[in-house]
Each structure stands twice: as structure tokens, then as C-alpha cells.
Design a protein around this motif. Structure first.
Motif, PDB file in Angstrom:
ATOM      1  N   LEU A 184       0.843  -1.194   0.000  1.00 31.94           N
ATOM      2  CA  LEU A 184       0.000   0.000   0.000  1.00 31.94           C
ATOM      3  C   LEU A 184       0.879   1.245   0.000  1.00 31.94           C
ATOM      4  CD1 LEU A 184      -2.871   1.226   0.210  1.00 31.94           C
ATOM      5  CD2 LEU A 184      -2.592   1.163   2.702  1.00 31.94           C
ATOM      6  N   VAL A 185       0.714   2.088  -1.019  1.00 32.76           N
ATOM      7  CA  VAL A 185       1.416   3.371  -1.139  1.00 32.76           C
ATOM      8  C   VAL A 185       0.348   4.452  -1.217  1.00 32.76           C
ATOM      9  CG1 VAL A 185       2.994   4.775  -2.503  1.00 32.76           C
ATOM     10  CG2 VAL A 185       3.344   2.295  -2.365  1.00 32.76           C
ATOM     11  N   GLU A 186       0.268   5.299  -0.209  1.00 32.07           N
ATOM     12  CA  GLU A 186      -0.780   6.326  -0.174  1.00 32.07           C
ATOM     13  C   GLU A 186      -0.354   7.590  -0.921  1.00 32.07           C
ATOM     14  OE1 GLU A 186      -2.807   6.826   3.816  1.00 32.07           O
ATOM     15  OE2 GLU A 186      -1.107   5.541   4.387  1.00 32.07           O
ATOM     16  N   THR A 201      -3.503  10.366   7.763  1.00 33.16           N
ATOM     17  CA  THR A 201      -3.358   9.748   6.460  1.00 33.16           C
ATOM     18  C   THR A 201      -1.884   9.783   6.042  1.00 33.16           C
ATOM     19  OG1 THR A 201      -3.866  11.880   5.437  1.00 33.16           O
ATOM     20  CG2 THR A 201      -5.674  10.299   5.634  1.00 33.16           C
ATOM     21  N   GLY A 202      -1.498   8.797   5.263  1.00 34.34           N
ATOM     22  CA  GLY A 202      -0.108   8.709   4.853  1.00 34.34           C
ATOM     23  C   GLY A 202       0.742   7.868   5.776  1.00 34.34           C
ATOM     24  N   THR A 203       0.147   7.379   6.873  1.00 32.62           N
ATOM     25  CA  THR A 203       0.893   6.556   7.826  1.00 32.62           C
ATOM     26  C   THR A 203       0.338   5.133   7.908  1.00 32.62           C
ATOM     27  OG1 THR A 203      -0.455   7.220   9.738  1.00 32.62           O
ATOM     28  CG2 THR A 203       1.470   8.588   9.202  1.00 32.62           C
ATOM     29  N   PHE A 204      -0.555   4.776   7.000  1.00 31.90           N
ATOM     30  CA  PHE A 204      -1.127   3.435   6.971  1.00 31.90           C
ATOM     31  C   PHE A 204      -0.343   2.536   6.013  1.00 31.90           C
ATOM     32  CE2 PHE A 204      -4.459   6.053   8.637  1.00 31.90           C
ATOM     33  CZ  PHE A 204      -5.165   5.246   9.515  1.00 31.90           C
ATOM     34  N   GLY A 205       0.057   3.092   4.889  1.00 29.28           N
ATOM     35  CA  GLY A 205       0.858   2.346   3.939  1.00 29.28           C
ATOM     36  C   GLY A 205       2.317   2.305   4.347  1.00 29.28           C
ATOM     37  N   VAL A 207       4.746   3.523   2.654  1.00 22.77           N
ATOM     38  CA  VAL A 207       5.241   4.867   2.334  1.00 22.77           C
ATOM     39  C   VAL A 207       4.097   5.685   1.765  1.00 22.77           C
ATOM     40  CG1 VAL A 207       7.698   4.410   1.956  1.00 22.77           C
ATOM     41  CG2 VAL A 207       6.060   3.913   0.141  1.00 22.77           C
ATOM     42  N   SER A 208       4.282   7.001   1.753  1.00 23.16           N
ATOM     43  CA  SER A 208       3.262   7.876   1.167  1.00 23.16           C
ATOM     44  C   SER A 208       3.927   9.161   0.685  1.00 23.16           C
ATOM     45  CB  SER A 208       2.168   8.199   2.184  1.00 23.16           C
ATOM     46  OG  SER A 208       2.680   9.024   3.220  1.00 23.16           O
ATOM     47  N   ALA A 209       3.130   9.999   0.035  1.00 27.49           N
ATOM     48  CA  ALA A 209       3.645  11.258  -0.504  1.00 27.49           C
ATOM     49  C   ALA A 209       2.698  12.402  -0.173  1.00 27.49           C
ATOM     50  CB  ALA A 209       3.820  11.154  -2.024  1.00 27.49           C
ATOM     51  N   LEU A 210       3.276  13.522   0.270  1.00 18.51           N
ATOM     52  CA  LEU A 210       2.545  14.764   0.489  1.00 18.51           C
ATOM     53  C   LEU A 210       2.947  15.783  -0.572  1.00 18.51           C
ATOM     54  CD1 LEU A 210       3.015  15.266   4.355  1.00 18.51           C
ATOM     55  CD2 LEU A 210       0.979  14.380   3.201  1.00 18.51           C
ATOM     56  N   SER A 211       2.114  16.797  -0.754  1.00 17.96           N
ATOM     57  CA  SER A 211       2.428  17.897  -1.664  1.00 17.96           C
ATOM     58  C   SER A 211       2.271  19.225  -0.939  1.00 17.96           C
ATOM     59  CB  SER A 211       1.510  17.871  -2.886  1.00 17.96           C
ATOM     60  OG  SER A 211       1.678  19.044  -3.663  1.00 17.96           O
ATOM     61  N   MET A 225       6.844  15.691   0.245  1.00 18.07           N
ATOM     62  CA  MET A 225       7.433  14.981   1.375  1.00 18.07           C
ATOM     63  C   MET A 225       7.113  13.502   1.248  1.00 18.07           C
ATOM     64  SD  MET A 225       9.043  16.067   4.327  1.00 18.07           S
ATOM     65  CE  MET A 225       8.324  17.593   4.957  1.00 18.07           C
ATOM     66  N   VAL A 226       8.130  12.673   1.457  1.00 18.07           N
ATOM     67  CA  VAL A 226       7.934  11.231   1.547  1.00 18.07           C
ATOM     68  C   VAL A 226       7.788  10.876   3.023  1.00 18.07           C
ATOM     69  CG1 VAL A 226       8.865   8.949   1.009  1.00 18.07           C
ATOM     70  CG2 VAL A 226       9.408  10.890  -0.476  1.00 18.07           C
ATOM     71  N   LEU A 227       6.682  10.224   3.378  1.00 14.30           N
ATOM     72  CA  LEU A 227       6.484   9.751   4.742  1.00 14.30           C
ATOM     73  C   LEU A 227       6.778   8.258   4.779  1.00 14.30           C
ATOM     74  CD1 LEU A 227       3.168  11.546   5.826  1.00 14.30           C
ATOM     75  CD2 LEU A 227       5.525  12.384   5.911  1.00 14.30           C
TER      76      LEU A 227
END
Length: 384
Positions: A184-186, A201-205, A207-211, A225-227
Motif C-alpha cells: 500500500l502506497v498512499e 493519512t499517509g501513515t497506513f501504507g 510509504v506515502s507522498a505529500l504535496s 514529502m515522503v512519509l
């Protein structure tokens, strides 16, 4: 909906007779001071104290293991996909109703999207549609790899997007992802400050990405940002985004193909100042959403509210019209009155670079929403 009344309602909120944008940034605190500090110090590029400070602030706010700043959200998603193990010629499941950057990041790797329908409740990837597609079109091979039945290509990841800041059904999605041995990649580009069952959000997968584009809840001008939920992945993200250069006082040695994706100190300075007002921004955006919800309560349009068990950031407020003709009338009359509104995105399956790929499930909800959703002005209202 009486568009004249709506236009006046919006103007009253923003106390303006001029053009009302869809979402503009607010600079209410130390932005100039911090940015000027980078200029005075000459540390305006990717080396500087504000980069580390911004990463630490975001790590603390989202409660993740590591946060790595990048030049934009698309770069963050590109790195997140690489960290998740997505490779060239893989198939990656995502939604057809999304911003094009979601699929662009896949194309950088040479992976191919499979488009799955969204839920009308969340506007994001539907767990039931995902499970149905996998049941019909995929299998787990002897090595435990999920593969497409026809092409036999590996299906490696699932990338839901939290559309307009509304979290997807993460519990259900996680169950399907686990069952089918996927990662899972959010895509959390739009959901800074959004929570699912009190978890950001972004902490379930993995990794994830913010803008932090100029139109997001907070901005660094351009930025992302990569979480990471794993410390080692965070270290690797930092390495990949800094041209894969091995640390050394003066030697230049790079041990793999890397990317020049690090956020400049100047942009991070802006982000640090914006973070100081993030709580205020989120509070005012919720108040704005409540005003809109009350305004549309007795109208023929439906205001998009946060899903059950969620706390949305209401990044972009949205309404659902009766049909496409109704949508188009609202778009025309509001924009003619200099009140900016926008339709939701064209489905990815209709864009020339993705329509020929052909892998998708039933997209009934996606088509239905594409014809009806309108975004309305969502900037943080200023104090009188």
C-alpha cells in the motif's frame, strides 16, 4: 442552486468584490523572516537548517518514522513507489479519478496502471471494486506473487489517493492489500491534516507522498514529502533524493542511480513558517466547510462531507450536481461572475497516454462523479 445567491455568499465569506480564486495560499506569520534568513545566510539550496527542521516538524505532526522533503509531490510519490519495490513493467493499481501526477509517477518507473473504481462516499479507491477486480483478473503464484491472469505481469502495489483530503476506507483497503500480497502506497498529496480513526493519512501504507504546491493547505511554493513507516526506508529515501551520494567531506562518489529531488532550504523555510499556522488553517477550513454545508442543505446539490470515522482537512470543498448539464451551468455562471469553480479531473482512461493501456475494472462511479463534481472556493478565510 441559485448561482447568484451562491456567488454573493462566497463574496461575503471572503469580503471581496474582486476575483475569488479556488485556493490561494495564506502567509500570516514568519514566512518573510525565515525566507530572508536563508538569503542572508546564502544557504538557499538543499543544504540548510530549515530542511531538517521542516522534516522534523512534519514527522512529529504526522507521527511517522521519517519524513524526507522533496522538490514536489510528484517526486515524493516517485520515490515512494521505488521504496515500495515497484519496478519497470509492473502493474500498479490506482484510481481512474485522480490527478494526473499519480499516474505520471508510475510512468517514470515504467510501470503500468490498472484503473479501479472509486467509492461515492469517499471519492477515493473503492475496496469492494478492488477485491472484485483481483478476484476476477489476478492470482497468487507459487512464489506468493500477485499476477495478472492474462499478461502474467506482477501486480506490485496499490496507490489510493485521498481525494480533496477525504480519507479512503483504509481498514478495508489494508485487508485486501494484505490478502493479495500487495504494498500500500498512499497518495496523500491533498490530505495533510486529515485523519482516519484518529491516525494521520499517509501513515497506513509502507510509504506515502505529500504535496506543498501553492494551492495546498500549506505551501512551500513547490515541494513534497515522503512519509516512511520504517527508519531504514527513510534513510534510503534521503540517499535516493540526494543523487545517491555517499557522505564524505570532499569526495564525490555515487553508488547507484539517484535523483536530484531534495527540497531547497529556501522552500523549507517557507514550510516551517507555514507549519506554525497549520492548526489555524485546518480549523478555519472546517468552519468554512460547515458554512457551505449549511448553505447547500436545502438545495438540489450535495455537499461532499467527510466520510464516517474520518476527520477531513477539507482541502478543496466540493459539491455533486444533478447531472452534467447542471454542472456545466454552475461552472459557467460562477466563473462568469469571477468566482472560480472547477470540475473534477478528466478520467485517466480518457487521457491519450493512458487510454491505450486498457487495464481497468468497472468505472461506473468514476464516470458518474466526473460528470457531476464541482470544486468551489476553499481558501482559508481571512479575519475581518
Amino acid at each position: 442552486m441559485d448561482t447568484a445567491s451562491f456567488n454573493q455568499f462566497v463574496r461575503d465569506i471572503y469580503r471581496s468584490h474582486a476575483f475569488i480564486p479556488l485556493h490561494e495560499p495564506r502567509f500570516l506569520g514568519n514566512e518573510k523572516e525565515y525566507v530572508n534568513h536563508t538569503i542572508d545566510s546564502t544557504f538557499v539550496s538543499s543544504v540548510g537548517a530549515f530542511v531538517n527542521d521542516f522534516e522534523e516538524k512534519m514527522q512529529s505532526f504526522a507521527n511517522c518514522q521519517r519524513a524526507i522533503a522533496t522538490v514536489n509531490g510528484t517526486a515524493a510519490l516517485h520515490i515512494a513507489l521505488l521504496l515500495a519495490g515497484v519496478k519497470q513493467d509492473d502493474l500498479v493499481i490506482t484510481q481512474a479519478l485522480t490527478f494526473v501526477a499519480t499516474c505520471n509517477a508510475l510512468s517514470y518507473i515504467g510501470a503500468e496502471p490498472i484503473f479501479i473504481d472509486v467509492s461515492r462516499k469517499t471519492l477515493g479507491l473503492c475496496p469492494k471494486a478492488l477485491q472484485h477486480y483481483l478476484q476476477e483478473q489476478a492470482f497468487i503464484d507459487d512464489q506468493g506473487v500477485c499476477r495478472h491472469r492474462v499478461s502474467l505481469k506482477r501486480i506490485s502495489a496499490v496507490v489510493p489517493m485521498h481525494t480533496f483530503g477525504h480519507p479512503v476506507e483504509l481498514d478495508e483497503l489494508q485487508q485486501v492489500v494484505k490478502k493479495w500480497h500487495l504494498v500500500l502506497v498512499e497518495d496523500s498529496a491533498e490530505s495533510l491534516g486529515s485523519y482516519y480513526k484518529n491516525q494521520h493519512t499517509g501513515t497506513f501504507g509502507l510509504v506515502s507522498a505529500l504535496s506543498f504546491n501553492g494551492n495546498k493547505v500549506i505551501t512551500t511554493g513547490g515541494g513534497g514529502m515522503v512519509l516512511c513507516q520504517d527508519e531504514q526506508l527513510g534513510t534510503r529515501a534521503k540517499h535516493l533524493t540526494t543523487t545517491a551520494k555517499k557522505p564524505h567531506p570532499y569526495e564525490f562518489f555515487h553508488d547507484e542511480n539517484g535523483f536530484n529531488y531534495r527540497m531547497p532550504n529556501l522552500n523549507a523555510a517557507l514550510g516551517c513558517a507555514q507549519m506554525e499556522n497549520l492548526g489555524i488553517f485546518l480549523q478555519k477550513k472546517r468552519q468554512l466547510a460547515t458554512q457551505y454545508q449549511d448553505f447547500f442543505a436545502d438545495s438540489e446539490v450535495t455537499f461532499v462531507s467527510e466520510p464516517e470515522h474520518c476527520r477531513s482537512n477539507y482541502w478543496l470543498n466540493a459539491i455533486i450536481c444533478q447531472d452534467k448539464a447542471h454542472r456545466d451551468r454552475i461552472l459557467e455562471k460562477t466563473n462568469q461572475a469571477q468566482v472560480m469553480t472547477r470540475p473534477i479531473w478528466t478520467l485517466m482512461t480518457k487521457l491519450p497516454m493512458y487510454q491505450q493501456q486498457g487495464l481497468h475494472g468497472d468505472l461506473s462511479n468514476s464516470h458518474w462523479l466526473e460528470q457531476r463534481v464541482v470544486n468551489i472556493p476553499s481558501s482559508v478565510p481571512l479575519e475581518s
